[in-house]
Design a protein around this motif. Structure first.
Motif, PDB file in Angstrom:
ATOM      1  N   THR A   1     -26.743  -5.692   1.832  1.00  0.00           N
ATOM      2  CA  THR A   1     -25.771  -5.192   0.875  1.00  0.00           C
ATOM      3  C   THR A   1     -25.094  -6.370   0.174  1.00  0.00           C
ATOM      4  N   PHE A   2     -24.483  -6.085  -0.923  1.00  0.00           N
ATOM      5  CA  PHE A   2     -23.778  -7.096  -1.716  1.00  0.00           C
ATOM      6  C   PHE A   2     -22.618  -7.681  -0.916  1.00  0.00           C
TER       7      PHE A   2
ATOM      8  N   ALA B   1     -19.442  -8.215 -11.607  1.00  0.00           N
ATOM      9  CA  ALA B   1     -20.484  -8.135 -10.582  1.00  0.00           C
ATOM     10  C   ALA B   1     -19.901  -7.889  -9.192  1.00  0.00           C
ATOM     11  N   GLY B   2     -18.569  -7.973  -9.057  1.00  0.00           N
ATOM     12  CA  GLY B   2     -17.934  -7.710  -7.772  1.00  0.00           C
ATOM     13  C   GLY B   2     -17.491  -8.940  -7.018  1.00  0.00           C
ATOM     14  N   HIS B   3     -17.668 -10.123  -7.612  1.00  0.00           N
ATOM     15  CA  HIS B   3     -17.208 -11.355  -6.985  1.00  0.00           C
ATOM     16  C   HIS B   3     -15.724 -11.578  -7.290  1.00  0.00           C
TER      17      HIS B   3
ATOM     18  N   ASP C   1     -26.274 -12.963  -5.253  1.00  0.00           N
ATOM     19  CA  ASP C   1     -26.231 -11.596  -4.739  1.00  0.00           C
ATOM     20  C   ASP C   1     -27.046 -11.531  -3.449  1.00  0.00           C
ATOM     21  N   ALA C   2     -26.380 -11.272  -2.332  1.00  0.00           N
ATOM     22  CA  ALA C   2     -27.044 -11.228  -1.027  1.00  0.00           C
ATOM     23  C   ALA C   2     -28.110 -10.157  -0.951  1.00  0.00           C
ATOM     24  N   SER C   3     -28.052  -9.161  -1.833  1.00  0.00           N
ATOM     25  CA  SER C   3     -29.047  -8.083  -1.786  1.00  0.00           C
ATOM     26  C   SER C   3     -30.316  -8.429  -2.559  1.00  0.00           C
TER      27      SER C   3
END
Length: 180
Positions: free
Chosen positions: A8-9, A41-43, A157-159
């Motif tokens: 997941t992100f 992007a959610g960062h 992005d970890a995903s």
């Protein structure tokens, strides 16, 4: 799971550096484009600075961020051309534990489709220092958008699979999957 079948992100703490002798917070469209994209992007924006194109001032700012364990990535815009005042590569590459040769190569490849052979004058580059990824792109707003949209976003992005930079940062995650 992501569309790539991975983790997941994971929101990262990202610092943005604008290298310029003329930009201010009011007219820094390149730095602002990066901030907008990374937050969308959610960062999280960990810090933002505008530093004149001086080797030692650039090293001082980036060294401060590298030493801060809460900052996972640094994106720098500007100072990557060939003028006498473009010193970002000379300032920052000595700080790297490892260079990311492919970053500049991939950036120039995707940029070629947008601006043609003028991309040859880009000295975009990247590296890792103290488990912090540092990605340096040209100062134009369009170059920043291209770099984020076509290279950086997936790599932070970890995903994203099969591999991304997140396992190499000061965050606990699984290692990259095998491409086999």
């Amino acid at each position: 799971m992501s569309a790539h079948g991975g983790n997941t992100f994971i929101p990262l703490n990202i610092a943005v550096l604008t290298v310029s002798d003329t930009r201010t917070e009011d007219n820094d469209t390149s730095g602002q484009a990066l901030v907008e994209r990374l937050t969308q992007a959610g960062h999280k924006l960990a810090d933002k600075a505008i530093v004149i194109d001086d080797i030692y001032q650039l090293r001082a700012q980036v060294s401060k961020w590298i030493a801060d364990d809460s900052i996972h990535a640094i994106i720098s815009t500007g100072g990557t051309g060939f003028t006498d005042r473009d010193n970002t590569p000379e300032a920052l590459t000595p700080l790297f534990d490892k260079a990311i040769e492919g970053f500049g190569e991939i950036f120039r490849h995707v940029s070629l489709m947008e601006i043609g052979t003028s991309t040859i004058q880009s000295r975009a580059f990247g590296g890792i220092a103290n488990k912090t990824v540092i990605l340096c792109v040209p100062g134009s707003t369009n170059a920043c958008k291209t770099a984020w949209d076509k290279v950086i976003k997936e790599q932070l992005d970890a995903s994203h699979r099969p591999c991304n930079f997140v396992p190499h940062l000061n965050i606990t995650t699984e290692q990259c999957e095998s491409r086999g």
